[in-house]
Write a protein that holds these residues in place. Structure first.
Motif, PDB file in Angstrom:
ATOM      1  N   GLU A 145       0.830  -1.205   0.000  1.00  0.00           N
ATOM      2  CA  GLU A 145       0.000   0.000   0.000  1.00  0.00           C
ATOM      3  C   GLU A 145       0.865   1.256   0.000  1.00  0.00           C
ATOM      4  O   GLU A 145       0.565   2.243  -0.687  1.00  0.00           O
ATOM      5  CB  GLU A 145      -0.913  -0.011   1.227  1.00  0.00           C
ATOM      6  N   ALA A 146       1.959   1.253   0.739  1.00  0.00           N
ATOM      7  CA  ALA A 146       2.860   2.408   0.789  1.00  0.00           C
ATOM      8  C   ALA A 146       3.494   2.666  -0.571  1.00  0.00           C
ATOM      9  O   ALA A 146       3.664   3.823  -0.985  1.00  0.00           O
ATOM     10  CB  ALA A 146       3.926   2.189   1.852  1.00  0.00           C
ATOM     11  N   LYS A 147       3.840   1.565  -1.292  1.00  0.00           N
ATOM     12  CA  LYS A 147       4.405   1.726  -2.642  1.00  0.00           C
ATOM     13  C   LYS A 147       3.388   2.351  -3.587  1.00  0.00           C
ATOM     14  O   LYS A 147       3.722   3.201  -4.415  1.00  0.00           O
ATOM     15  CB  LYS A 147       4.866   0.369  -3.179  1.00  0.00           C
ATOM     16  N   ARG A 148       2.127   1.917  -3.478  1.00  0.00           N
ATOM     17  CA  ARG A 148       1.089   2.469  -4.342  1.00  0.00           C
ATOM     18  C   ARG A 148       0.913   3.969  -4.086  1.00  0.00           C
ATOM     19  O   ARG A 148       0.830   4.761  -5.030  1.00  0.00           O
ATOM     20  CB  ARG A 148      -0.235   1.738  -4.097  1.00  0.00           C
ATOM     21  N   GLU A 149       0.878   4.346  -2.822  1.00  0.00           N
ATOM     22  CA  GLU A 149       0.732   5.754  -2.487  1.00  0.00           C
ATOM     23  C   GLU A 149       1.949   6.563  -2.927  1.00  0.00           C
ATOM     24  O   GLU A 149       1.828   7.705  -3.386  1.00  0.00           O
ATOM     25  CB  GLU A 149       0.534   5.912  -0.973  1.00  0.00           C
ATOM     26  N   PHE A 150       3.131   5.959  -2.807  1.00  0.00           N
ATOM     27  CA  PHE A 150       4.361   6.634  -3.234  1.00  0.00           C
ATOM     28  C   PHE A 150       4.356   6.887  -4.740  1.00  0.00           C
ATOM     29  O   PHE A 150       4.696   7.982  -5.206  1.00  0.00           O
ATOM     30  CB  PHE A 150       5.578   5.784  -2.829  1.00  0.00           C
ATOM     31  N   GLU A 151       3.980   5.882  -5.512  1.00  0.00           N
ATOM     32  CA  GLU A 151       3.947   6.034  -6.980  1.00  0.00           C
ATOM     33  C   GLU A 151       2.925   7.080  -7.406  1.00  0.00           C
ATOM     34  O   GLU A 151       3.175   7.880  -8.316  1.00  0.00           O
ATOM     35  CB  GLU A 151       3.649   4.686  -7.631  1.00  0.00           C
ATOM     36  N   ALA A 152       1.753   7.081  -6.747  1.00  0.00           N
ATOM     37  CA  ALA A 152       0.737   8.086  -7.067  1.00  0.00           C
ATOM     38  C   ALA A 152       1.230   9.488  -6.724  1.00  0.00           C
ATOM     39  O   ALA A 152       1.024  10.445  -7.486  1.00  0.00           O
ATOM     40  CB  ALA A 152      -0.555   7.777  -6.314  1.00  0.00           C
ATOM     41  N   ALA A 153       1.910   9.625  -5.587  1.00  0.00           N
ATOM     42  CA  ALA A 153       2.429  10.929  -5.174  1.00  0.00           C
ATOM     43  C   ALA A 153       3.513  11.411  -6.132  1.00  0.00           C
ATOM     44  O   ALA A 153       3.616  12.618  -6.402  1.00  0.00           O
ATOM     45  CB  ALA A 153       2.981  10.844  -3.756  1.00  0.00           C
ATOM     46  N   THR A 154       4.316  10.493  -6.665  1.00  0.00           N
ATOM     47  CA  THR A 154       5.349  10.854  -7.643  1.00  0.00           C
ATOM     48  C   THR A 154       4.721  11.447  -8.896  1.00  0.00           C
ATOM     49  O   THR A 154       5.180  12.469  -9.429  1.00  0.00           O
ATOM     50  CB  THR A 154       6.193   9.627  -8.005  1.00  0.00           C
ATOM     51  N   LYS A 155       3.657  10.810  -9.370  1.00  0.00           N
ATOM     52  CA  LYS A 155       2.977  11.311 -10.569  1.00  0.00           C
ATOM     53  C   LYS A 155       2.318  12.665 -10.302  1.00  0.00           C
ATOM     54  O   LYS A 155       2.355  13.570 -11.147  1.00  0.00           O
ATOM     55  CB  LYS A 155       1.931  10.302 -11.035  1.00  0.00           C
ATOM     56  N   ASP A 156       1.725  12.805  -9.128  1.00  0.00           N
ATOM     57  CA  ASP A 156       1.077  14.067  -8.783  1.00  0.00           C
ATOM     58  C   ASP A 156       2.086  15.212  -8.717  1.00  0.00           C
ATOM     59  O   ASP A 156       1.801  16.334  -9.133  1.00  0.00           O
ATOM     60  CB  ASP A 156       0.347  13.938  -7.447  1.00  0.00           C
ATOM     61  N   ALA A 157       3.258  14.929  -8.190  1.00  0.00           N
ATOM     62  CA  ALA A 157       4.296  15.956  -8.095  1.00  0.00           C
ATOM     63  C   ALA A 157       4.758  16.385  -9.483  1.00  0.00           C
ATOM     64  O   ALA A 157       4.976  17.578  -9.742  1.00  0.00           O
ATOM     65  CB  ALA A 157       5.479  15.443  -7.277  1.00  0.00           C
ATOM     66  N   SER A 158       4.882  15.431 -10.383  1.00  0.00           N
ATOM     67  CA  SER A 158       5.276  15.744 -11.755  1.00  0.00           C
ATOM     68  C   SER A 158       4.209  16.587 -12.450  1.00  0.00           C
ATOM     69  O   SER A 158       4.518  17.568 -13.137  1.00  0.00           O
ATOM     70  CB  SER A 158       5.521  14.441 -12.527  1.00  0.00           C
ATOM     71  N   LEU A 159       2.955  16.212 -12.255  1.00  0.00           N
ATOM     72  CA  LEU A 159       1.856  16.948 -12.868  1.00  0.00           C
ATOM     73  C   LEU A 159       1.764  18.366 -12.314  1.00  0.00           C
ATOM     74  O   LEU A 159       1.470  19.320 -13.046  1.00  0.00           O
ATOM     75  CB  LEU A 159       0.542  16.201 -12.635  1.00  0.00           C
TER      76      LEU A 159
END
Length: 462
Positions: A218-232
């Motif tokens: 679950e932490a990996k999923r949240e981390f990957e989503a946060a990475t994309k959000d930061a890029s956007l």
């Protein structure tokens, strides 16, 4: 234990990636520097500047109505016969009365006024002396339109400042949230390693190690989503600045304004400075000028005029007598007055007055709405400041609680679920605090926009 992501801190990013840009800035970037770049590159701002320039030139053009108009003209005419008067019949009658045997001795009494082909050229001057206030009203209307153009430009500038603040701090929010998600992932991975060792030593049941596995996933999923959000979020900021990309650190941090003015101050400032409200004041003035224009129809229009034919090809005509006898100008004054137009003007005056009254009512409603909106923003800012203080206390407590849970787990006095819950509880507090910081600065920027004080926002970031 799984948690749903709290109110998404990235929901604001939508429908904003639509421009193609040509400039790239790769340096540490303060909000003030970002604002400077935006003012230089943003095409919407440039378009509004051109519109303001257009209104200014239109006003200057209106001023020309007060000046005389001088025009050159030329004319060429060909007729199927010449024009003139034939007095030979009168001559014959006189000859008979005088008992002349041949009246032709009196000559030819036929006079030609022009040749069949005529050409002439000259100048013409017209100068309105009195129009019942119509010209003054038109010039004043042009000035007011120019002022409205300036308010449109100012409104666009303020909106772009608010948008820049939102997107600049959205990057800060997204990247700080990514740090939180990174810390959670590291903490979950450490906890999983601890769980594996304890399971191998028979100190915990496999189900607890499995809970740690799920927490890492679950932490990996949240981390990957946060990475994309930061890029956007960075793409959104680049879009507002109209640059290709923003790559380096944003160095202006979240802040709490130390000395905000009172609510009344910002409400009064809005009435006096908010461009949209000032536009309503100007539109009311414009409506008043419209009434004056319509009322001017009740007065006569008086115009001075002059004309001179400088050259012509008809020396035998009256033109030669008029314009070659030391009297080159024909001058005069013309007066016109409308007697009846089917009550058209009366109804137009009523329509203009109704327009003025409508604008006054819109102004009254807009003033009340803006004051209410500013009161809401002001209270939200106060609540967010209080929330930040409260969450700072909660963060300290959650940090200590996680430390205790980790230690207890190692010693066999806590379960894996309890550690995961403590880790997630700390991350939730941190994300809420970040969200409160973001809401604070964006609401402050919006408050300043509606108060007409957007240019003052930057001083609070230093």
């Amino acid at each position: 234990m799984k948690i749903s992501r709290s109110k998404s801190i990235f929901a604001i990013i939508s429908g904003i990636l639509c421009s193609v840009t040509t400039v790239s800035y790769a340096q540490s970037l303060s909000l003030e520097s970002a604002m400077s770049i935006m003012n230089k590159e943003n095409s919407l701002l440039k378009a509004m500047e051109k519109q303001e320039e257009m209104h200014d030139f239109q006003w200057k053009a209106m001023k020309g109505l007060r000046s005389p108009s001088v025009k050159a003209f030329g004319l060429g005419v060909y007729t199927d016969r010449s024009l003139g008067l034939d007095f030979n019949g009168l001559k014959n009658g006189i000859g008979s009365f005088m008992h002349l045997p041949n009246p032709d001795v009196l000559g030819n009494w036929s006079i030609d006024f022009n040749k069949r082909d005529m050409a002439m050229g000259g100048v013409m001057l017209t100068w309105p002396i009195f129009t019942g206030g119509k010209i003054n009203a038109a010039v004043n209307a042009g000035r007011i339109e120019s002022e409205i153009g300036k308010k449109d430009l100012e409104n666009t500038q303020n909106k772009l400042i608010t948008e820049l603040v939102q997107r600049y701090y959205l990057v800060k929010l997204a990247e700080k949230a990514l740090v939180v998600r990174t810390d959670v992932l590291k903490g979950m991975e450490k906890h999983l390693n601890d769980a594996i060792k304890l399971e191998e030593n028979g100190m915990i049941a496999p189900v607890q190690r499995m809970a740690a596995d799920v927490a890492v996933s679950e932490a990996k999923r949240e981390f990957e989503a946060a990475t994309k959000d930061a890029s956007l979020a960075r793409l959104a900021l680049a879009n507002t600045m109209e640059v290709d990309e923003v790559t380096d650190d944003l160095i202006t941090e979240f802040f709490i304004a130390p000395n905000l003015e009172s609510l009344d101050y910002y409400q009064n400032s809005a009435v006096n400075n908010y461009p949209e409200l000032q536009k309503l004041v100007l539109q009311k003035q414009l409506a008043e000028e419209g009434v004056k224009v319509k009322k001017s129809a009740y007065y006569p229009t008086i115009v001075a005029f002059g004309q001179s034919i400088l050259v012509h090809n008809n020396p035998i005509s009256g033109l030669d007598l008029l314009y070659n006898n030391n009297k080159p100008w024909t001058i005069g004054i013309g007066v016109s007055y409308t007697l009846f137009e089917g009550f058209k003007n009366k109804n137009e005056i009523r329509a203009a007055k109704a327009m003025k009254q409508s604008v006054e009512l819109f102004e009254e409603k807009a003033n009340a709405d803006i004051k209410m909106l500013i009161a809401k923003l002001y209270q939200d800012i106060e609540k967010q400041e209080e929330q930040i203080t409260n969450l700072s206390t909660q963060e300290a407590l959650a940090t200590e609680f996680l430390r205790v849970r980790n230690k207890a787990f190692i010693e066999g006095f806590a379960t894996s679920t309890e550690v995961v819950d403590a880790e997630l509880a700390l991350s939730i507090v941190k994300l809420k605090k970040l969200q409160a910081h973001f809401d604070y600065v964006t609401n402050l920027a919006t408050l300043f926009e509606f108060a007409g004080l957007s240019n003052e926002f930057i001083q609070y970031t230093k």
